[in-house]
Scaffold this motif. Structure first.
Motif, PDB file in Angstrom:
ATOM      1  N   ASP A  31     -17.101 -65.840   5.774  1.00 19.33           N
ATOM      2  CA  ASP A  31     -18.528 -65.519   5.728  1.00 19.33           C
ATOM      3  C   ASP A  31     -19.366 -66.676   6.270  1.00 19.33           C
ATOM      4  O   ASP A  31     -20.386 -66.449   6.936  1.00 19.33           O
ATOM      5  CB  ASP A  31     -18.938 -65.211   4.289  1.00 19.33           C
ATOM      6  N   CYS A  55      -7.853 -64.773  -1.837  1.00 16.77           N
ATOM      7  CA  CYS A  55      -8.528 -63.792  -0.983  1.00 16.77           C
ATOM      8  C   CYS A  55     -10.046 -63.968  -1.052  1.00 16.77           C
ATOM      9  O   CYS A  55     -10.736 -63.901  -0.020  1.00 16.77           O
ATOM     10  CB  CYS A  55      -8.144 -62.375  -1.405  1.00 16.77           C
ATOM     11  N   ALA A  79     -16.882 -58.449   0.575  1.00 16.75           N
ATOM     12  CA  ALA A  79     -15.436 -58.432   0.329  1.00 16.75           C
ATOM     13  C   ALA A  79     -15.055 -59.492  -0.701  1.00 16.75           C
ATOM     14  O   ALA A  79     -14.176 -59.262  -1.547  1.00 16.75           O
ATOM     15  CB  ALA A  79     -14.685 -58.666   1.641  1.00 16.75           C
ATOM     16  N   ALA A  80     -15.716 -60.656  -0.638  1.00 19.65           N
ATOM     17  CA  ALA A  80     -15.458 -61.699  -1.643  1.00 19.65           C
ATOM     18  C   ALA A  80     -15.832 -61.207  -3.030  1.00 19.65           C
ATOM     19  O   ALA A  80     -15.123 -61.477  -4.013  1.00 19.65           O
ATOM     20  CB  ALA A  80     -16.238 -62.965  -1.292  1.00 19.65           C
ATOM     21  N   CYS A 122     -13.084 -59.014  -4.272  1.00 21.80           N
ATOM     22  CA  CYS A 122     -11.908 -59.807  -4.666  1.00 21.80           C
ATOM     23  C   CYS A 122     -12.151 -60.534  -5.982  1.00 21.80           C
ATOM     24  O   CYS A 122     -11.238 -60.620  -6.825  1.00 21.80           O
ATOM     25  CB  CYS A 122     -11.564 -60.802  -3.563  1.00 21.80           C
ATOM     26  N   TRP A 181     -18.283 -60.035   4.837  1.00 22.95           N
ATOM     27  CA  TRP A 181     -17.295 -60.920   4.232  1.00 22.95           C
ATOM     28  C   TRP A 181     -17.695 -61.305   2.811  1.00 22.95           C
ATOM     29  O   TRP A 181     -16.847 -61.467   1.939  1.00 22.95           O
ATOM     30  CB  TRP A 181     -17.112 -62.181   5.076  1.00 22.95           C
ATOM     31  N   CYS A 213     -12.502 -65.083   2.076  1.00 25.85           N
ATOM     32  CA  CYS A 213     -13.665 -64.295   2.505  1.00 25.85           C
ATOM     33  C   CYS A 213     -14.922 -65.158   2.552  1.00 25.85           C
ATOM     34  O   CYS A 213     -15.756 -65.003   3.462  1.00 25.85           O
ATOM     35  CB  CYS A 213     -13.870 -63.112   1.559  1.00 25.85           C
TER      36      CYS A 213
END
Length: 554
Positions: A208, A200, A243-244, A247, A240, A204
């Motif tokens: 990105d 995941c 979000a990375a 994760c 993104w 991301c």
């Protein structure tokens, strides 16, 4: 002289020109996402179909064997404790048979247990136990779901990297039919959750890059002479990338080994940002990007990951007193547990700091467990050297019921032959051995063509693999490679895409799809061949021996 880059390379070339002197197309075209022309509906339907296939293989007879297998004895019970107490408690002696029989009351001591891995994976296991109860299906279903979701995310990531739904489905299919990932998706262990969050995170990061390049292309139609930093504010808030970071925080919150991948990807992100600034004509793009992109990336990836990681320890922070009461003396005679532990009047600041101070010292104790003398020199019959993981040198036997009489229901043995059941963590040879070749080819394409897609996959595999060589003096196992086998599958798909698109004479061009079809057919055949020893299916002793290709597999 101002410089730029060609479509996928980082090679320095004259502004607006390719290495051979030809004029480059506009930035809008060069930065265009590969999936722009890929049908959206097929881009979802194909990966979803592969995911459903993976889920079916993982959930089939998931409750067998109906016992706590291997390290499920820790993680399944810790998950149940987290669910009901907020922290992992010690269980009474002889609890396993009672748990397997369905008893879940009166089995806790009330004291916290010394957990040696973070809590995220165990909380995810707890979700299945909450929905389906404290039974084999309940403590394994989360792994099965997450394993199937990993296939979906991987397929979508490779589709974005390659611009091909077919190649994305190929990567997902290879992961779906791999034995290591399959078995780990059928057990309440942590590694499949680690792999999921790493996939995941990288997905991301890939998204990105598309996001950032699209914004740059909208701002700059062509490369320009830029003496400053170039755009900064428009690239600061990158959803993104945030979000990375989340994760990665969850990955580290599953197993600390994710830290190495986070460090490598963080450097790669800065390099890619510098390449893109170089492409729009920024002078001194490398050092300017370190400030304009590197520092915000550090916040988005590393600091966000740290915050998420600390949040995952909420159960410990809320219940820190019980850990202090049991582990306050640590392993020695002097209390290492923080200066406030033995003081009656700590004050407001002390009350605020103490949970985090206790958490820090607890981490020191856990780190000492992993790297100290306790594990050093110990052995295990299924341990293996990391050098051999890529070629499946030593699988891990999770469970075996041997010498089952021919009278056993379903046993096809005749004469003096017997039957057996086994759960063996063994990879699909076509996936793993083909993956070795694909990683070597990826390294070549990366170095020769400066293609970042191959480079990031190779670097992530190395970051998840090489650190284990520092710990080969203690028991380590093949299934630790669960963390990087998805990226090996991605490398296979990208290499296949490169070879299929490579110009060649018409006669030879027809053989490439045939070779790919043969490889997929062999992979599926091996999946069917080894499926019984991955999933506890009853087979004869002779059929089992036919699957033991090497003595180290026994």
């Amino acid at each position: 002289m101002s410089v730029t880059i060609d479509r996928e390379r980082a090679a320095v070339v004259p502004l607006g020109r390719t290495p051979d002197g030809a004029e480059l197309p506009p930035l809008r075209e060069r930065f265009r996402s590969r999936i722009a022309d890929s049908p959206r509906l097929a881009g979802w339907l194909g990966p979803l179909a592969i995911m459903l296939l993976a889920f079916a293989a993982r959930v089939w007879r998931l409750e067998y064997p109906p016992r706590l297998l291997f390290d499920e004895t820790y993680y399944a019970k810790d998950a149940w404790s987290l669910l009901h107490f907020g922290y992992a408690q010690d269980w009474v002696e002889g609890a396993n048979p009672k748990v397997e029989a369905g008893q879940v009351t009166g089995l806790w001591t009330g004291d916290p247990t010394q957990v040696v891995h973070p809590e995220v994976g165990k909380w995810m296991i707890a979700l299945g136990e909450h929905l389906f109860g404290m039974n084999a299906f309940g403590w394994r279903i989360s792994a099965a779901v997450v394993g199937a979701l990993t296939v979906l995310v991987l397929a979508r990531m490779v589709r974005r990297m390659s611009g091909s739904t077919a190649l994305g489905c190929l990567a997902g299919l290879l992961l779906a039919v791999d034995g290591v990932h399959l078995v780990m998706s059928r057990l309440a262990l942590l590694d499949v959750f680690l792999a999921f969050w790493l996939v995941c995170a990288l997905a991301c990061v890939v998204a990105d890059r598309d996001w950032g390049r699209t914004r740059l292309a909208r701002r700059f139609e062509h490369s320009e002479q830029i003496t400053g930093f170039g755009p900064v504010r428009m690239l600061l808030l990158r959803p993104w990338r945030l979000a990375a970071g989340v994760c990665f925080g969850l990955a580290v919150g599953t197993k600390w080994s994710a830290l190495y991948v986070l460090a490598v990807v963080g450097v790669v992100v800065w390099v890619l940002d510098a390449i893109d600034r170089n492409a729009i004509g920024v002078r001194g793009a490398w050092w300017r990007s370190m400030l304009a992109d590197g520092l915000p990336a550090f916040v988005s990836l590393v600091l966000v990951a740290v915050v998420v990681y600390v949040i995952t320890w909420t159960g410990f922070l809320v219940n820190h007193e019980v850990f202090e009461a049991r582990f306050g003396m640590g392993y020695g005679d002097a209390p290492p547990w923080g200066s406030y532990v033995d003081q009656s009047d700590k004050g407001f600041l002390g009350e605020l700091i103490q949970p985090f101070q206790s958490l820090w010292h607890y981490h020191q104790m856990v780190y000492s467990f992993h790297t100290g003398d306790y594990l050093a020199g110990k052995t295990h019959p299924y341990q293996s050297d990391p050098w051999g993981w890529l070629v499946l040198n030593r699988p891990v036997g999770v469970d075996a019921q041997t010498d089952l009489a021919a009278s056993t229901a379903g046993c096809a043995a005749t004469g003096s032959d017997t039957c057996l059941r086994q759960v063996l963590i063994l990879g699909n040879p076509a996936v793993w051995w083909g993956g070795v070749l694909a990683l070597l080819a990826s390294g070549w394409f990366w170095l020769r063509d400066r293609d970042w897609r191959f480079g990031i996959l190779v670097l992530v595999v190395l970051a998840a693999w090489l650190p284990w060589f520092a710990y080969d003096d203690r028991p380590i196992f093949l299934f630790y490679a669960t963390a990087f086998i998805p990226f090996t599958c991605a490398a296979v798909a990208l290499v296949v895409g490169r070879l299929l698109r490579r110009p060649r004479p018409r006669r030879r061009r027809r053989w490439a799809p045939v070779a790919l079809g043969a490889y997929v057919a062999v992979t599926l055949a091996l999946f069917a061949w080894f499926f019984p020893i991955w999933t506890d299916v009853l087979i004869t002793h002779e059929e089992w021996l036919q699957r033991m290709w090497f003595s180290r597999w026994i």
